[in-house]
Structure formats: structure tokens, C-alpha cells
Write a protein that holds these residues in place. Structure first.
Motif, PDB file in Angstrom:
ATOM      1  N   ALA A 156       0.841  -1.199   0.000  1.00 31.19           N
ATOM      2  CA  ALA A 156       0.000   0.000   0.000  1.00 31.19           C
ATOM      3  C   ALA A 156       0.868   1.237   0.000  1.00 31.19           C
ATOM      4  O   ALA A 156       2.000   1.226   0.483  1.00 31.19           O
ATOM      5  CB  ALA A 156      -0.915   0.013   1.224  1.00 31.19           C
ATOM      6  N   VAL A 157       0.316   2.307  -0.554  1.00 30.49           N
ATOM      7  CA  VAL A 157       0.906   3.630  -0.426  1.00 30.49           C
ATOM      8  C   VAL A 157      -0.167   4.509   0.207  1.00 30.49           C
ATOM      9  O   VAL A 157      -1.287   4.578  -0.293  1.00 30.49           O
ATOM     10  CB  VAL A 157       1.349   4.209  -1.791  1.00 30.49           C
ATOM     11  N   VAL A 158       0.179   5.130   1.316  1.00 28.45           N
ATOM     12  CA  VAL A 158      -0.756   5.948   2.075  1.00 28.45           C
ATOM     13  C   VAL A 158      -0.311   7.399   1.961  1.00 28.45           C
ATOM     14  O   VAL A 158       0.865   7.712   2.169  1.00 28.45           O
ATOM     15  CB  VAL A 158      -0.776   5.507   3.557  1.00 28.45           C
ATOM     16  N   ARG A 159      -1.249   8.280   1.626  1.00 27.87           N
ATOM     17  CA  ARG A 159      -0.917   9.703   1.470  1.00 27.87           C
ATOM     18  C   ARG A 159      -1.727  10.554   2.432  1.00 27.87           C
ATOM     19  O   ARG A 159      -2.936  10.391   2.546  1.00 27.87           O
ATOM     20  CB  ARG A 159      -1.190  10.145   0.040  1.00 27.87           C
ATOM     21  N   VAL A 160      -1.035  11.468   3.119  1.00 29.12           N
ATOM     22  CA  VAL A 160      -1.664  12.435   4.017  1.00 29.12           C
ATOM     23  C   VAL A 160      -1.032  13.781   3.703  1.00 29.12           C
ATOM     24  O   VAL A 160       0.181  13.872   3.508  1.00 29.12           O
ATOM     25  CB  VAL A 160      -1.400  12.071   5.501  1.00 29.12           C
ATOM     26  N   ALA A 161      -1.833  14.819   3.630  1.00 30.20           N
ATOM     27  CA  ALA A 161      -1.278  16.146   3.340  1.00 30.20           C
ATOM     28  C   ALA A 161      -2.101  17.221   4.023  1.00 30.20           C
ATOM     29  O   ALA A 161      -3.307  17.091   4.175  1.00 30.20           O
ATOM     30  CB  ALA A 161      -1.255  16.394   1.834  1.00 30.20           C
ATOM     31  N   ASP A 162      -1.408  18.267   4.455  1.00 31.05           N
ATOM     32  CA  ASP A 162      -2.102  19.477   4.853  1.00 31.05           C
ATOM     33  C   ASP A 162      -1.363  20.667   4.275  1.00 31.05           C
ATOM     34  O   ASP A 162      -0.165  20.637   4.065  1.00 31.05           O
ATOM     35  CB  ASP A 162      -2.312  19.624   6.367  1.00 31.05           C
ATOM     36  N   ALA A 163      -2.128  21.686   3.980  1.00 29.13           N
ATOM     37  CA  ALA A 163      -1.583  22.872   3.324  1.00 29.13           C
ATOM     38  C   ALA A 163      -0.815  23.738   4.306  1.00 29.13           C
ATOM     39  O   ALA A 163      -1.058  23.709   5.519  1.00 29.13           O
ATOM     40  CB  ALA A 163      -2.713  23.687   2.706  1.00 29.13           C
ATOM     41  N   ALA A 164       0.083  24.520   3.761  1.00 27.06           N
ATOM     42  CA  ALA A 164       0.812  25.490   4.564  1.00 27.06           C
ATOM     43  C   ALA A 164      -0.105  26.615   4.990  1.00 27.06           C
ATOM     44  O   ALA A 164      -1.080  26.923   4.320  1.00 27.06           O
ATOM     45  CB  ALA A 164       1.983  26.042   3.763  1.00 27.06           C
ATOM     46  N   ALA A 165       0.231  27.217   6.103  1.00 24.89           N
ATOM     47  CA  ALA A 165      -0.481  28.433   6.514  1.00 24.89           C
ATOM     48  C   ALA A 165      -0.157  29.522   5.503  1.00 24.89           C
ATOM     49  O   ALA A 165       0.845  29.453   4.785  1.00 24.89           O
ATOM     50  CB  ALA A 165      -0.012  28.838   7.912  1.00 24.89           C
ATOM     51  N   PRO A 166      -0.985  30.538   5.416  1.00 24.54           N
ATOM     52  CA  PRO A 166      -0.711  31.606   4.444  1.00 24.54           C
ATOM     53  C   PRO A 166       0.636  32.266   4.709  1.00 24.54           C
ATOM     54  O   PRO A 166       1.087  32.356   5.842  1.00 24.54           O
ATOM     55  CB  PRO A 166      -1.842  32.619   4.694  1.00 24.54           C
ATOM     56  N   ARG A 167       1.258  32.678   3.621  1.00 17.78           N
ATOM     57  CA  ARG A 167       2.539  33.378   3.708  1.00 17.78           C
ATOM     58  C   ARG A 167       2.339  34.681   4.463  1.00 17.78           C
ATOM     59  O   ARG A 167       1.367  35.381   4.262  1.00 17.78           O
ATOM     60  CB  ARG A 167       3.079  33.663   2.309  1.00 17.78           C
ATOM     61  N   VAL A 168       3.255  34.984   5.331  1.00 21.79           N
ATOM     62  CA  VAL A 168       3.209  36.248   6.083  1.00 21.79           C
ATOM     63  C   VAL A 168       4.065  37.258   5.324  1.00 21.79           C
ATOM     64  O   VAL A 168       5.261  37.051   5.151  1.00 21.79           O
ATOM     65  CB  VAL A 168       3.728  36.067   7.524  1.00 21.79           C
ATOM     66  N   GLU A 169       3.434  38.280   4.852  1.00 19.62           N
ATOM     67  CA  GLU A 169       4.156  39.314   4.098  1.00 19.62           C
ATOM     68  C   GLU A 169       4.665  40.391   5.052  1.00 19.62           C
ATOM     69  O   GLU A 169       4.019  40.688   6.058  1.00 19.62           O
ATOM     70  CB  GLU A 169       3.227  39.952   3.049  1.00 19.62           C
ATOM     71  N   PRO A 170       5.801  40.999   4.735  1.00 20.11           N
ATOM     72  CA  PRO A 170       6.326  42.063   5.603  1.00 20.11           C
ATOM     73  C   PRO A 170       5.396  43.283   5.577  1.00 20.11           C
ATOM     74  O   PRO A 170       4.727  43.552   4.581  1.00 20.11           O
ATOM     75  CB  PRO A 170       7.685  42.392   4.981  1.00 20.11           C
ATOM     76  N   GLN A 171       5.372  43.970   6.702  1.00 21.37           N
ATOM     77  CA  GLN A 171       4.579  45.196   6.804  1.00 21.37           C
ATOM     78  C   GLN A 171       5.248  46.279   5.956  1.00 21.37           C
ATOM     79  O   GLN A 171       6.453  46.456   5.985  1.00 21.37           O
ATOM     80  CB  GLN A 171       4.499  45.669   8.256  1.00 21.37           C
TER      81      GLN A 171
END
Length: 173
Positions: A156-171
Motif C-alpha cells: 500500500a501507499v498511504v498519502r496524508v497532506a495538509d496545506a501550509a499556513a498563508p505566507r506572512v508578508e512584511p509590513q
């Protein structure tokens, strides 16, 4: 009842940044549990390629935590794991905003004892990921692609994924 767990590390650096960005030394020492590690920055940022860098240790921590979480989950499920090897990788891109490790990919190859049940592997890998303290502490995206092996055969091949949090842009402004 709340139980606190504390983790300590000691870091030492000396040198001079007065020589400018391109020339100051990046090498430093980190001591964890009495063990000394020679560290530097990534070679792309002026570091020593023979030394470990923080980005490598971040990927290592995520891989190690997933292993330990999976072993605990498997033991509770009475699943006999014989071996677990992971080729983990991290991805950091540089663009307009600040650089950060956007993705950590784990690719464990998990060997189970002959006759092992394989019906709940997806669920067990997902639970292990949810229970991994390091994964829960990061905003990096994570992908796990676990290959399950029984008696030398990939079953078997098992896949789990979660997305990255949004990129934090500099002020700006």
C-alpha cells in the motif's frame, strides 16, 4: 490538570558582524542533552556545507516526530512494525516576501510483520500525523507518502497532506 514539558538547548556564537554580511562567521555550537552540534547557516546564505543548518534540523524533527507518533499508534493498534526508514525533504523558496520552509515531505517506508492487517493503514498514518507534536507546531505544509511493505512486497501507499499556513508578508509603509 495541565502538565508542562520544557525543552532546553544552549547556543554559542562569537565573531564580528563588523566585517559585513558576506564575511561574518555563521558557524556556531548548539548543545542539546549534553551533545554538541556544529551548526552553520545554509550554504546559500554563506554557511559551511559541512555543518548542519537549522532548516535540516527542522526537517529532521518533523520526520522523527512522525516516526515516534506512528510507532505509538501502531503499538496501540497491535500492529507489529519491524522497520521504518524515511527520506524526508524540506522546500524553502525565496521570492518577494520573507523566506520560510513552505513544505516538508516525508516518504517513510514502513515494514510490517508477516500476516499484518493492512485495512487501517490510512487511518493510522493520519492519526500519527495529527498526534505529532512537531507537525502541530508548524505552519509549513506537510505531505506524507508512506509505502507499506509486508514480506518484502509493497502492499500500500498511504498519502496524508495538509496545506501550509498563508505566507506572512512584511509590513509596508
Amino acid at each position: 490538570m495541565v502538565i508542562e514539558h520544557r525543552y532546553a538547548a544552549r547556543l554559542r556564537w562569537s565573531g564580528s558582524t563588523g566585517v559585513g554580511y558576506d564575511r561574518y562567521p555563521r558557524e556556531h555550537e548548539v548543545v542539546v542533552a549534553g551533545e554538541s552540534l556544529r551548526m552553520s547557516s545554509d550554504p546559500h546564505f554563506g554557511g559551511d556545507p559541512a555543518s548542519r543548518n537549522p532548516e535540516q534540523l527542522l526537517v529532521m524533527a518533523a520526520s522523527s516526530c512522525q516516526l515516534l507518533s506512528f510507532l505509538a499508534v501502531a503499538a496501540r493498534a497491535r500492529l507489529d512494525v519491524l522497520a521504518y526508514d524515511d527520506d524526508a525533504a524540506g522546500l524553502m523558496t525565496q521570492g518577494d516576501g520573507p523566506a520560510w520552509v513552505e513544505l516538508i515531505q516525508l516518504r517513510p517506508r514502513i515494514e510490517l510483520a508477516a500476516g499484518s492487517r493492512t485495512d487501517q493503514l490510512q487511518r493510522l498514518v493520519e492519526i500519527a500525523h495529527r498526534e505529532c507534536f512537531i507537525a502541530r507546531s508548524l505552519r509549513s505544509g506537510m505531505k506524507i507518502e508512506a509505502t507499506i511493505v509486508v514480506e518484502g512486497q509493497d502492499v500500500a501507499v498511504v498519502r496524508v497532506a495538509d496545506a501550509a499556513a498563508p505566507r506572512v508578508e512584511p509590513q509596508r509603509g
